[in-house]
Design a protein around this motif. Structure first.
Motif, PDB file in Angstrom:
ATOM      1  N   ILE A 121      47.674 -41.577   3.418  1.00 18.38           N
ATOM      2  CA  ILE A 121      48.435 -40.544   2.703  1.00 18.38           C
ATOM      3  C   ILE A 121      47.521 -39.932   1.643  1.00 18.38           C
ATOM      4  O   ILE A 121      46.749 -40.650   0.998  1.00 18.38           O
ATOM      5  N   LYS A 122      47.614 -38.635   1.471  1.00 19.44           N
ATOM      6  CA  LYS A 122      46.787 -37.958   0.462  1.00 19.44           C
ATOM      7  C   LYS A 122      47.348 -38.229  -0.937  1.00 19.44           C
ATOM      8  O   LYS A 122      48.549 -38.028  -1.143  1.00 19.44           O
ATOM      9  N   PRO A 123      46.484 -38.599  -1.892  1.00 21.38           N
ATOM     10  CA  PRO A 123      46.994 -38.768  -3.258  1.00 21.38           C
ATOM     11  C   PRO A 123      47.022 -37.427  -3.994  1.00 21.38           C
ATOM     12  O   PRO A 123      46.562 -37.315  -5.123  1.00 21.38           O
TER      13      PRO A 123
ATOM     14  N   THR B  69      38.858 -27.562   8.758  1.00 23.49           N
ATOM     15  CA  THR B  69      38.324 -28.659   9.591  1.00 23.49           C
ATOM     16  C   THR B  69      38.998 -30.009   9.282  1.00 23.49           C
ATOM     17  O   THR B  69      38.642 -31.028   9.878  1.00 23.49           O
ATOM     18  N   TYR B  70      39.960 -29.991   8.392  1.00 21.64           N
ATOM     19  CA  TYR B  70      40.726 -31.182   8.017  1.00 21.64           C
ATOM     20  C   TYR B  70      41.126 -32.036   9.237  1.00 21.64           C
ATOM     21  O   TYR B  70      40.948 -33.258   9.220  1.00 21.64           O
ATOM     22  N   PRO B  71      41.639 -31.440  10.329  1.00 22.66           N
ATOM     23  CA  PRO B  71      42.067 -32.303  11.444  1.00 22.66           C
ATOM     24  C   PRO B  71      40.935 -33.076  12.109  1.00 22.66           C
ATOM     25  O   PRO B  71      41.176 -34.155  12.657  1.00 22.66           O
TER      26      PRO B  71
ATOM     27  N   ALA C  67      38.489 -38.461  12.767  1.00 17.92           N
ATOM     28  CA  ALA C  67      37.462 -39.473  12.457  1.00 17.92           C
ATOM     29  C   ALA C  67      38.109 -40.696  11.812  1.00 17.92           C
ATOM     30  O   ALA C  67      37.774 -41.835  12.153  1.00 17.92           O
ATOM     31  N   ASP C  68      39.062 -40.462  10.896  1.00 13.24           N
ATOM     32  CA  ASP C  68      39.752 -41.583  10.240  1.00 13.24           C
ATOM     33  C   ASP C  68      40.335 -42.538  11.286  1.00 13.24           C
ATOM     34  O   ASP C  68      40.236 -43.759  11.163  1.00 13.24           O
ATOM     35  N   ILE C  69      40.949 -41.946  12.285  1.00 11.93           N
ATOM     36  CA  ILE C  69      41.678 -42.728  13.292  1.00 11.93           C
ATOM     37  C   ILE C  69      40.707 -43.423  14.245  1.00 11.93           C
ATOM     38  O   ILE C  69      40.796 -44.614  14.524  1.00 11.93           O
TER      39      ILE C  69
ATOM     40  N   VAL D  10      53.111 -42.125  11.551  1.00 13.43           N
ATOM     41  CA  VAL D  10      53.187 -40.944  10.672  1.00 13.43           C
ATOM     42  C   VAL D  10      54.556 -40.286  10.816  1.00 13.43           C
ATOM     43  O   VAL D  10      55.304 -40.583  11.753  1.00 13.43           O
ATOM     44  N   GLY D  11      54.856 -39.375   9.891  1.00 13.72           N
ATOM     45  CA  GLY D  11      56.051 -38.553  10.022  1.00 13.72           C
ATOM     46  C   GLY D  11      55.795 -37.438  11.029  1.00 13.72           C
ATOM     47  O   GLY D  11      54.660 -37.216  11.473  1.00 13.72           O
ATOM     48  N   GLU D  12      56.873 -36.761  11.385  1.00 12.00           N
ATOM     49  CA  GLU D  12      56.849 -35.717  12.409  1.00 12.00           C
ATOM     50  C   GLU D  12      55.766 -34.641  12.152  1.00 12.00           C
ATOM     51  O   GLU D  12      55.105 -34.176  13.073  1.00 12.00           O
ATOM     52  N   ASP D  13      55.561 -34.283  10.883  1.00 12.40           N
ATOM     53  CA  ASP D  13      54.645 -33.171  10.582  1.00 12.40           C
ATOM     54  C   ASP D  13      53.185 -33.479  10.919  1.00 12.40           C
ATOM     55  O   ASP D  13      52.372 -32.555  11.001  1.00 12.40           O
ATOM     56  N   GLN D  14      52.842 -34.750  11.110  1.00  7.81           N
ATOM     57  CA  GLN D  14      51.447 -35.087  11.422  1.00  7.81           C
ATOM     58  C   GLN D  14      51.208 -35.283  12.918  1.00  7.81           C
ATOM     59  O   GLN D  14      50.090 -35.554  13.347  1.00  7.81           O
TER      60      GLN D  14
ATOM     61  N   ARG E 212      61.526 -36.916   9.419  1.00 14.74           N
ATOM     62  CA  ARG E 212      61.467 -35.603   8.782  1.00 14.74           C
ATOM     63  C   ARG E 212      62.583 -35.513   7.736  1.00 14.74           C
ATOM     64  O   ARG E 212      63.701 -35.072   8.041  1.00 14.74           O
ATOM     65  N   ILE E 213      62.262 -35.962   6.534  1.00 18.71           N
ATOM     66  CA  ILE E 213      63.224 -35.897   5.435  1.00 18.71           C
ATOM     67  C   ILE E 213      63.082 -34.522   4.790  1.00 18.71           C
ATOM     68  O   ILE E 213      61.975 -34.054   4.534  1.00 18.71           O
ATOM     69  N   MET E 214      64.224 -33.882   4.573  1.00 20.28           N
ATOM     70  CA  MET E 214      64.197 -32.505   4.086  1.00 20.28           C
ATOM     71  C   MET E 214      64.432 -32.446   2.572  1.00 20.28           C
ATOM     72  O   MET E 214      64.928 -33.401   1.964  1.00 20.28           O
TER      73      MET E 214
ATOM     74  N   LYS F  65      60.917 -29.158   4.678  1.00 22.57           N
ATOM     75  CA  LYS F  65      60.555 -30.564   4.552  1.00 22.57           C
ATOM     76  C   LYS F  65      60.469 -30.970   3.076  1.00 22.57           C
ATOM     77  O   LYS F  65      59.996 -30.189   2.256  1.00 22.57           O
ATOM     78  N   MET F  66      60.926 -32.189   2.755  1.00 22.34           N
ATOM     79  CA  MET F  66      60.722 -32.689   1.386  1.00 22.34           C
ATOM     80  C   MET F  66      59.223 -32.845   1.189  1.00 22.34           C
ATOM     81  O   MET F  66      58.563 -33.502   1.982  1.00 22.34           O
ATOM     82  N   SER F  67      58.706 -32.226   0.130  1.00 24.07           N
ATOM     83  CA  SER F  67      57.260 -32.193   0.004  1.00 24.07           C
ATOM     84  C   SER F  67      56.829 -32.394  -1.433  1.00 24.07           C
ATOM     85  O   SER F  67      57.477 -31.929  -2.367  1.00 24.07           O
TER      86      SER F  67
HETATM   87  P1  TYM Z   1      50.546 -36.553   3.886  1.00 28.76           P
HETATM   88  O1  TYM Z   1      49.776 -37.099   2.750  1.00 28.76           O
HETATM   89  O2  TYM Z   1      50.979 -35.146   3.805  1.00 28.76           O
HETATM   90  O3  TYM Z   1      51.851 -37.377   4.205  1.00 28.76           O
HETATM   91  C1  TYM Z   1      51.855 -38.764   4.303  1.00 28.76           C
HETATM   92  C2  TYM Z   1      52.745 -39.302   5.370  1.00 28.76           C
HETATM   93  O4  TYM Z   1      54.126 -39.089   5.038  1.00 28.76           O
HETATM   94  C3  TYM Z   1      54.764 -38.369   6.062  1.00 28.76           C
HETATM   95  N1  TYM Z   1      55.688 -37.430   5.420  1.00 28.76           N
HETATM   96  C4  TYM Z   1      56.976 -37.335   5.739  1.00 28.76           C
HETATM   97  N2  TYM Z   1      57.745 -37.992   6.615  1.00 28.76           N
HETATM   98  C5  TYM Z   1      59.058 -37.660   6.671  1.00 28.76           C
HETATM   99  N3  TYM Z   1      59.615 -36.688   5.917  1.00 28.76           N
HETATM  100  C6  TYM Z   1      58.890 -35.992   5.027  1.00 28.76           C
HETATM  101  N4  TYM Z   1      59.444 -35.058   4.283  1.00 28.76           N
HETATM  102  C7  TYM Z   1      57.499 -36.316   4.903  1.00 28.76           C
HETATM  103  N5  TYM Z   1      56.499 -35.844   4.117  1.00 28.76           N
HETATM  104  C8  TYM Z   1      55.390 -36.546   4.449  1.00 28.76           C
HETATM  105  C9  TYM Z   1      53.633 -37.652   6.794  1.00 28.76           C
HETATM  106  O5  TYM Z   1      53.998 -37.348   8.108  1.00 28.76           O
HETATM  107  C10 TYM Z   1      52.542 -38.666   6.729  1.00 28.76           C
HETATM  108  O6  TYM Z   1      52.680 -39.655   7.714  1.00 28.76           O
HETATM  109  N6  TYM Z   1      46.897 -35.721   7.133  1.00 28.76           N
HETATM  110  C11 TYM Z   1      47.765 -36.746   6.595  1.00 28.76           C
HETATM  111  C12 TYM Z   1      47.001 -37.881   5.938  1.00 28.76           C
HETATM  112  C13 TYM Z   1      45.990 -38.486   6.828  1.00 28.76           C
HETATM  113  C14 TYM Z   1      46.246 -39.355   7.928  1.00 28.76           C
HETATM  114  C15 TYM Z   1      44.961 -39.660   8.473  1.00 28.76           C
HETATM  115  C16 TYM Z   1      47.393 -39.902   8.487  1.00 28.76           C
HETATM  116  C17 TYM Z   1      44.664 -38.295   6.750  1.00 28.76           C
HETATM  117  N7  TYM Z   1      44.045 -38.988   7.736  1.00 28.76           N
HETATM  118  C18 TYM Z   1      44.842 -40.488   9.578  1.00 28.76           C
HETATM  119  C19 TYM Z   1      47.245 -40.739   9.601  1.00 28.76           C
HETATM  120  C20 TYM Z   1      45.988 -41.024  10.143  1.00 28.76           C
HETATM  121  C21 TYM Z   1      48.661 -36.097   5.571  1.00 28.76           C
HETATM  122  O7  TYM Z   1      48.385 -35.053   5.060  1.00 28.76           O
HETATM  123  O8  TYM Z   1      49.745 -36.824   5.228  1.00 28.76           O
END
Ligand code: TYM
Length: 331
Positions: free
Chosen positions: A11-13, A128-130, A135-137, A147-151, A186-188, A196-198
């Motif tokens: 998760i990104k800090p 190029t983030y993806p 690479a992380d994976i 991960v959540g749906e958005d990833q 996918r929590i809103m 999406k809750m962000s």
């Molecule tokens: P990030 O930091 O945006 O989100 C972290 C994780 O939380 C999930 N998430 C949610 N799930 C449900 N409802 C929501 N509203 C919600 N908001 C966030 C995301 O799906 C995610 O699982 N690119 C990634 C971080 C990352 C990563 C990776 C993940 C970098 N390298 C390798 C897995 C494997 C990201 O931006 O997540």
């Protein structure tokens, strides 16, 4: 050789951890620890694709580490590390950039969304983030990526890169699978349930953070947007109510039918209060434990140092293999 299958996620800090990240990701990480060999990291390299205040980024990274542990990710059973401590991520990231197509990256929803939101800073890293995420994976030869749906789209792209690379060089990388929970993927937003809750949501009240006080949480749920129908029912035409039901289901383990029955004939006021209370009950022990750990800097340091050592061993092995396959001269 460890026979357990491997998991990786991060998760990104870039903001405080939200109820969305907890329900979509962290909750499942904690549940998978016994059956898998798990690597969980703090994606600080990814965080700087959007401009960060350096002091805040440092503070949030450590606070996020404390929250991972408080959510039940035991550092004795899982490898927890900070992404920038393991240089192999950027090293493999570059190689994978050369095996990721411009067209593929252009189609990523997150890139399109983020470049619309940060029009004054559409940097190459955002684009190029993806491939860094791939690479992380791949570095850990992960079988599963919770991960959540958005990833999901990024994990699908990782699968394409794996297929392409293995196609050229022979079996090098494991094919990872996304692991998306049935509930909570996918929590809103509580204020704009169509979004999406962000953590980047500036509108307070729409987003719940794991460290929010019980009073703030209760207030946000009291103010949550519903509809004019007055029936607790899960339906696409009722995004606010459906979202609250989903949150309640994850907190209590109840099914949608059970929740409908529980609130049959009762008003939205009572329903929202019950959801708020369930979230307070869920988050209170996490907040208290996280706050205790945030104050224990020496312990956090021991965790991320040990994590970086363990992660580097695995990651460097994969990187060496890749360097050899693509034809770099060994030093
Ligand atoms: P990030 O930091 O945006 O989100 C972290 C994780 O939380 C999930 N998430 C949610 N799930 C449900 N409802 C929501 N509203 C919600 N908001 C966030 C995301 O799906 C995610 O699982 N690119 C990634 C971080 C990352 C990563 C990776 C993940 C970098 N390298 C390798 C897995 C494997 C990201 O931006 O997540």
């Amino acid at each position: 050789m460890d026979e357990k299958k491997r998991i990786l996620s991060g998760i990104k800090p870039s903001g405080d951890l939200t109820l969305g990240s907890y329900m979509g990701a962290i909750k499942n990480w904690a549940e998978l620890a016994d059956s898998y060999d798990c690597f969980y990291f703090l994606a600080d390299l990814h965080a700087i694709t959007v401009r960060q205040n350096p002091a805040d980024l440092r503070r949030r990274t450590l606070a996020q580490l404390a929250q991972y542990i408080a959510c039940g990710i035991d550092p004795e059973k899982n490898t927890i590390f900070i992404q920038s401590h393991v240089p192999a991520h950027t090293q493999l990231g570059w190689v994978l950039d050369c095996y990721t197509m411009f067209g593929e990256l252009s189609r990523m929803t997150q890139f399109k969304d983020k470049s619309a939101k940060n029009a004054d800073n559409i940097n190459a890293g955002l684009f190029t983030y993806p491939s860094l995420m791939a690479a992380d994976i791949i570095l850990y030869q992960a079988d599963l990526v919770p991960v959540g749906e958005d990833q999901k789209q990024h994990v699908e792209l990782t699968r394409n890169i794996v297929q392409r690379f293995n196609g050229v060089y022979g079996e090098t990388f494991k094919m990872p699978e996304p692991f998306i929970p049935k509930m909570g993927a996918r929590i809103m937003s509580l204020q704009h349930p169509e979004n999406k809750m962000s953590k980047s949501e500036t509108d307070t009240g729409g987003c719940i953070c794991l460290l929010d006080s019980p009073d703030d949480i209760r207030r946000s749920f009291k103010r949550a947007v519903t509809d004019s129908e007055m029936s607790v029912r899960c339906d696409p035409s009722k995004p606010g109510v459906s979202n609250l039901m989903q949150i309640y289901a994850v907190c209590t383990g109840k099914t949608m039918d059970e929740i409908e029955r529980e609130f049959d004939g009762r008003g939205y006021g009572e329903f929202k209060e019950a959801v708020g209370e369930a979230v307070v009950t869920l988050l209170t022990p996490i907040r208290e434990e996280a706050q205790r750990l945030i104050a224990d800097k020496a312990y956090l340091e021991s965790v991320y140092r040990a994590g970086a050592d363990k992660a580097s061993q695995v990651a460097e092995k994969t990187l060496r293999k890749v360097y050899k396959k693509v034809g770099f001269v060994a030093r």
